[in-house]
Scaffold this motif. Structure first.
Motif, short mmCIF file in Angstrom:
data_model
loop_
_atom_site.label_atom_id
_atom_site.label_comp_id
_atom_site.label_asym_id
_atom_site.label_seq_id
_atom_site.Cartn_x
_atom_site.Cartn_y
_atom_site.Cartn_z
N ARG A 236 -24.92 2.95 -37.17
CA ARG A 236 -23.38 2.60 -37.26
C ARG A 236 -21.95 3.23 -37.25
N ARG A 237 -22.09 3.58 -38.84
CA ARG A 237 -20.39 4.75 -38.38
C ARG A 237 -21.23 6.01 -37.81
N CYS A 238 -21.92 6.82 -38.12
CA CYS A 238 -21.96 7.88 -36.88
C CYS A 238 -21.77 7.31 -35.30
N VAL A 239 -21.97 6.16 -35.10
CA VAL A 239 -22.12 6.10 -33.15
C VAL A 239 -20.77 5.41 -33.32
N THR A 240 -20.51 5.00 -33.95
CA THR A 240 -18.50 4.55 -33.55
C THR A 240 -17.65 5.55 -33.58
N SER A 241 -18.45 6.95 -34.58
CA SER A 241 -17.34 8.06 -34.38
C SER A 241 -17.89 8.84 -33.40
N LEU A 242 -19.18 9.41 -32.81
CA LEU A 242 -19.50 9.39 -31.64
C LEU A 242 -18.76 8.99 -30.22
N ARG A 243 -18.14 7.86 -30.19
CA ARG A 243 -17.82 7.18 -29.42
C ARG A 243 -16.76 7.26 -28.99
N ALA A 244 -15.92 7.55 -30.06
CA ALA A 244 -14.43 7.27 -30.36
C ALA A 244 -14.20 8.76 -29.95
N ARG A 245 -15.15 9.94 -30.10
CA ARG A 245 -14.88 11.15 -29.34
C ARG A 245 -15.14 11.48 -27.94
N TYR A 246 -16.42 10.47 -27.85
CA TYR A 246 -16.60 11.18 -26.14
C TYR A 246 -16.45 9.90 -24.90
N GLY A 247 -16.18 9.44 -25.68
CA GLY A 247 -15.62 7.57 -24.84
C GLY A 247 -16.35 6.60 -24.64
N ASP A 248 -16.68 6.54 -22.68
CA ASP A 248 -16.87 5.37 -21.99
C ASP A 248 -18.55 6.75 -20.93
N ALA A 249 -18.61 7.50 -21.91
CA ALA A 249 -19.72 8.79 -20.99
C ALA A 249 -20.85 8.44 -20.40
N PRO A 250 -21.64 8.25 -19.91
CA PRO A 250 -23.07 7.83 -19.77
C PRO A 250 -23.85 8.35 -20.90
N ALA A 251 -23.94 9.14 -21.00
CA ALA A 251 -24.66 9.43 -22.46
C ALA A 251 -24.21 8.33 -23.35
N MET A 252 -23.31 8.61 -23.49
CA MET A 252 -22.68 7.81 -25.07
C MET A 252 -23.05 6.10 -25.28
N ARG A 253 -23.09 5.91 -24.15
CA ARG A 253 -23.07 4.64 -23.35
C ARG A 253 -24.86 5.23 -23.48
N ARG A 254 -25.51 4.91 -23.25
CA ARG A 254 -27.30 5.61 -23.59
C ARG A 254 -27.78 5.60 -25.81
N ILE A 255 -26.89 6.79 -26.03
CA ILE A 255 -26.99 6.08 -27.55
C ILE A 255 -26.69 5.48 -28.31
N VAL A 256 -25.72 4.27 -27.69
CA VAL A 256 -25.02 3.28 -28.40
C VAL A 256 -26.25 2.26 -27.68
N ASN A 257 -26.92 2.18 -26.83
CA ASN A 257 -27.77 1.00 -26.07
C ASN A 257 -29.50 2.35 -26.99
N ASP A 258 -29.52 2.89 -27.36
CA ASP A 258 -29.89 3.20 -28.48
C ASP A 258 -30.42 2.90 -29.24
N ALA A 259 -28.68 3.16 -30.42
CA ALA A 259 -28.80 2.60 -31.88
C ALA A 259 -28.70 1.15 -31.60
N GLU A 260 -28.29 0.06 -30.29
CA GLU A 260 -28.58 -0.64 -30.63
C GLU A 260 -29.69 -1.98 -31.17
N ARG A 261 -31.11 -1.13 -29.80
CA ARG A 261 -31.71 -1.67 -30.13
C ARG A 261 -33.05 -1.27 -31.27
N MET A 262 -31.78 0.17 -31.80
CA MET A 262 -32.65 -0.22 -33.40
C MET A 262 -32.34 -1.16 -34.33
N LEU A 263 -31.15 -1.55 -34.70
CA LEU A 263 -30.50 -2.47 -35.08
C LEU A 263 -31.09 -3.86 -35.11
N ASN A 264 -31.61 -3.97 -33.61
CA ASN A 264 -31.96 -5.61 -33.89
C ASN A 264 -33.57 -5.37 -34.24
N ASP A 265 -34.78 -4.28 -33.63
CA ASP A 265 -36.31 -3.75 -34.35
C ASP A 265 -35.63 -3.78 -36.14
#
Length: 97
Positions: A18-47
């Protein structure tokens, strides 16, 4: 290592994710690749949440959810009566009996 310890370690790793994804999101913003990373992380958290639910349901005993039957059923090797199969399609051969 006990299951409780393993789950605690997993939750620690999830916190790091969660901390890494938050840091990456702050650095790269709302880019399509970043949205995919966030979605992948959310799926893992749900699992992981589902894993917690399943572990609690099984009471972390490590025992099978469905105990083995204690009684064996004998199935005869003889043919079934021909009317047993009347009107049933044999999908494996494409015809009916």
């Amino acid at each position: 290592m006990s299951t409780t310890t393993e789950l605690a370690e997993l939750h620690e790793l999830i916190g790091n994710l969660r901390r890494c994804v938050t840091s990456l999101r702050a650095r790269y913003g709302d880019a399509p690749a970043m949205r995919r990373i966030v979605n992948d992380a959310e799926r893992m958290l749900n699992d992981i949440d589902r894993l917690d639910i399943d572990a609690a349901e099984l009471e972390m005993r490590g025992t099978p959810a469905h105990p083995r039957p204690t009684e064996k059923v004998t199935i005869p090797d003889t043919d079934y009566a021909s009317d047993f199969w009347q009107g049933v399609d044999d999908e494996g051969l494409g015809g009916s009996r």
